[in-house]
Scaffold this active site. Structure first.
Site, short mmCIF file in Angstrom:
data_model
loop_
_atom_site.label_atom_id
_atom_site.label_comp_id
_atom_site.label_asym_id
_atom_site.label_seq_id
_atom_site.Cartn_x
_atom_site.Cartn_y
_atom_site.Cartn_z
N LYS A 169 0.84 -1.20 0.00
CA LYS A 169 0.00 0.00 0.00
C LYS A 169 0.88 1.25 0.00
O LYS A 169 1.63 1.49 0.94
CB LYS A 169 -0.86 0.03 1.27
N GLU A 242 11.33 1.30 9.06
CA GLU A 242 12.31 2.28 8.56
C GLU A 242 11.68 3.65 8.82
O GLU A 242 10.79 4.07 8.10
CB GLU A 242 12.55 2.09 7.06
N CYS A 276 14.49 10.77 4.36
CA CYS A 276 14.66 10.35 5.76
C CYS A 276 16.08 10.62 6.22
O CYS A 276 16.30 11.03 7.36
CB CYS A 276 14.30 8.88 5.91
N GLU A 374 12.15 16.47 13.44
CA GLU A 374 12.52 16.22 12.04
C GLU A 374 11.69 17.16 11.17
O GLU A 374 10.47 16.96 11.03
CB GLU A 374 12.20 14.76 11.67
P1 NAD Z 1 3.45 8.45 7.73
O1 NAD Z 1 3.95 7.65 8.89
O2 NAD Z 1 2.46 9.49 8.00
O3 NAD Z 1 2.80 7.50 6.61
C1 NAD Z 1 3.50 6.43 6.03
C2 NAD Z 1 2.51 5.39 5.54
O4 NAD Z 1 1.84 4.83 6.66
C3 NAD Z 1 1.43 5.92 4.62
O5 NAD Z 1 1.20 4.97 3.60
C4 NAD Z 1 0.21 6.00 5.54
O6 NAD Z 1 -1.02 5.90 4.86
C5 NAD Z 1 0.43 4.81 6.44
N1 NAD Z 1 -0.24 4.86 7.75
C6 NAD Z 1 -0.65 5.93 8.45
N2 NAD Z 1 -1.20 5.55 9.63
C7 NAD Z 1 -1.10 4.20 9.68
C8 NAD Z 1 -1.42 3.22 10.66
N3 NAD Z 1 -1.99 3.55 11.83
N4 NAD Z 1 -1.13 1.92 10.41
C9 NAD Z 1 -0.52 1.57 9.25
N5 NAD Z 1 -0.20 2.44 8.28
C10 NAD Z 1 -0.47 3.75 8.50
O7 NAD Z 1 4.77 9.02 7.04
P2 NAD Z 1 4.84 10.04 5.82
O8 NAD Z 1 4.49 11.40 6.32
O9 NAD Z 1 4.14 9.46 4.66
O10 NAD Z 1 6.42 9.98 5.49
C11 NAD Z 1 7.36 10.80 6.07
C12 NAD Z 1 8.15 10.06 7.13
O11 NAD Z 1 8.73 8.87 6.59
C13 NAD Z 1 9.32 10.86 7.66
O12 NAD Z 1 9.39 10.75 9.06
C14 NAD Z 1 10.53 10.19 7.02
O13 NAD Z 1 11.74 10.37 7.73
C15 NAD Z 1 10.09 8.77 7.01
N6 NAD Z 1 10.87 8.00 6.03
C16 NAD Z 1 11.75 7.06 6.48
C17 NAD Z 1 12.54 6.35 5.58
C18 NAD Z 1 13.52 5.31 6.05
O14 NAD Z 1 13.94 4.50 5.23
N7 NAD Z 1 13.93 5.29 7.30
C19 NAD Z 1 12.41 6.61 4.22
C20 NAD Z 1 11.51 7.58 3.79
C21 NAD Z 1 10.74 8.27 4.71
#
Ligand code: NAD
Length: 482
Positions: A169, A242, A276, A374
């Site tokens: 997803k 991650e 990230c 962040e």
């Molecule tokens: P987010 O956590 O808001 O969403 C990520 C995904 O999780 C989306 O698909 C969202 O729909 C889903 N989601 C939301 N609530 C959920 C739940 N309760 N259960 C399961 N899935 C759920 O993150 P974002 O705003 O989309 O992305 C930005 C963040 O991602 C930043 O903190 C960034 O650092 C991190 N990131 C980490 C890496 C890594 O490899 N460590 C890589 C890219 C981004």
């Protein structure tokens, strides 16, 4: 309004009864509708993945490698189409979108070049023990919106290569390019091996709760990662998380400022800071502090910002309204801090879409939101230090621990400092990027588990010890009948 995007369930394209808007962040306007998957569709996708697993796990590593390589080749053929859609839904410049796809494909190639083999732990007088790696079953993969293809591809590759099937997803902010991957996967793999559905946060939660999913591979924020882990506990799903980072780069006093400034700038501002492992705290020795700030500000002033299809644009908008407002809120908070200097940027650009000028903030310290949180946007705090140990202590004084870097003309000196960073990846005179044979992940709240490398493959497998022990004959008990 673009329509007709379909999800992939059991090898077929499927719409959903309802749909949602996908916004172009460069305009703030909806440009497409995306199907919004139901829980019934999730149930069918998981059931299909479970059925497909029975045959897929019996294929050889070579067969799976060949299928993934054929999938990669089919994606490569459609690079231009996927890149244009990526620019539209994510906002990044078209050239960067193409590079994202190329990097994702290079990572796929690298992943299938890794080998997770059965190990013979011992074969001696005590018997023979093999350590085998068994696939887990159905992987539930959840991705964010910053680099959707770069993050979806390794999850598909690692899951499938180790003999698992997948239900993936993407973020509801950038779902369309990942749906295209699903479309391509229909011809590359047996039905049910790859299922890609679009949905919001609730859909993600359903996945973490679903009894038919064996592991969640999640990339996203720390806050959501904690929810994923809590929810996965009910069925004891395996998790790889991650999560976010607040990477520090430490610049020592002997650097060539002119040479490193562009590298630092792009490691902080690439993808408009929405990476990230971007540099999010820049610690600079006081002897080179002013010169480096000047060099960074000069680069910021020369960079063209705009809609990703415009010629020469190097930075696009922030990807969505929520993130845009969050970054502006951090900037407002920063401006209220006494003594802090905004060297450039500091505001939204007066145009439609979610554009924020690249912002460099000097004379700021820990204890402010911009430094401690962040930002995930085009804003870089530059912190001053005199003593390297002090810089290290401050860099490590964080709940995050994704990556970090140390910069010096003397590589050995930089390495000695880098080895003390509490992070999953410590770079020397470099910052940013993953390599398919190098494990990637975070210390502390930046994550659990690793992706990429042999470690990454291990996290998509269960260890099974197959043992034929040769116990020495037991001494007869006293008085026992022969
Ligand atoms: P987010 O956590 O808001 O969403 C990520 C995904 O999780 C989306 O698909 C969202 O729909 C889903 N989601 C939301 N609530 C959920 C739940 N309760 N259960 C399961 N899935 C759920 O993150 P974002 O705003 O989309 O992305 C930005 C963040 O991602 C930043 O903190 C960034 O650092 C991190 N990131 C980490 C890496 C890594 O490899 N460590 C890589 C890219 C981004």
């Amino acid at each position: 309004m673009q329509q007709g995007f379909t999800q992939t369930i059991d090898g077929r394209g499927e719409d959903s009864p309802t749909s949602f808007d996908v916004i172009n962040p460069a305009t703030g306007e909806a440009f497409a509708r995306c199907p919004d998957a139901t829980s019934e569709q999730l149930d069918r996708a998981v059931a299909a993945a479970r059925r497909a697993f029975l045959a897929w796990r019996g294929t050889s590593q070579e067969q799976r490698r060949a299928a993934l390589q054929a999938f990669g080749a089919a994606v490569r053929e459609r690079t231009d189409e996927i890149a244009a859609l990526l620019t539209r839904e994510q906002g990044k410049p078209l050239q960067r979108a193409k590079e994202e796809i190329q990097r994702a494909l290079a990572n796929l190639e690298g992943i299938v070049a890794n080998r997770l083999e059965t190990e013979v732990l011992r074969d001696d007088a005590r018997g023979r023990v093999e350590i085998q790696h068994h696939p887990l079953g159905v992987i539930g993969a959840i991705t964010p919106w910053n680099v959707p293809i770069l993050l979806a591809m390794p999850k598909i590759a690692q899951a499938l290569y180790t003999g698992n099937t997948i239900v993936l997803k993407p973020s509801p902010y950038t779902p369309l390019t990942t749906l295209l991957l699903g479309e391509i996967a229909r011809d590359a793999f047996p039905a049910g091996v790859v299922n890609i559905l679009a949905g919001g946060n609730d859909f993600g939660r359903w996945m973490t709760e679903h009894a038919g999913i064996d592991k969640i591979s999640f990339t996203g924020s720390v806050a959501t990662g904690k929810r994923v882990m809590a929810s996965a506990a009910a069925t004891l799903k395996r998790v790889t998380l991650e999560l976010g980072g607040n990477d520090a780069a430490i610049v020592l006093d002997d650097v060539d400022v002119k040479a490193i400034a562009p590298k630092l700038f792009w490691a902080a501002f690439g993808n408009s800071g929405q990476i990230c492992q971007a540099i999010k705290r820049l610690y600079v020795h006081e002897n080179v502090y002013d010169a480096l700030c000047d060099a960074l500000v000069a680069i910021a002033g020369s960079v063209r910002i705009g809609e990703g299809f415009e010629e020469g644009v190097l930075l696009g908008p922030v990807q969505n309204r929520m993130q845009y407002e969050r970054v502006l809120e951090l900037l407002a908070d920063t401006k209220r801090q006494p003594g802090v200097r905004i060297l450039c940027g500091g505001d939204a650009l007066p145009r439609p879409g979610y554009f924020i000028a690249p912002t460099i903030v000097a004379d700021i310290a820990e204890g402010t939101r911009l430094v401690d949180e962040e930002p995930f946007g085009p804003v870089l705090p530059v912190l001053r230090f005199r003593d390297v140990d002090d810089a290290l202590r401050r860099a490590n004084d964080s709940r995050f621990g994704l990556a970090g870097s140390v910069w010096s003309a003397d590589e050995a000196r930089a390495k000695a400092v880098a080895e003390q960073l509490e992070v999953g990846t410590a770079w020397i005179n470099h910052h940013l990027g993953v390599e398919a044979d190098v494990p990637f992940g975070g210390f502390k709240e930046s994550g659990i588990g690793r992706e990429y490398g042999i470690d990454g493959l291990r996290h998509y497998s269960e260890v099974r010890a197959v043992s034929r022990p040769l116990f020495p004959p037991r001494p007869a008990a006293p008085g026992a009948k022969p």
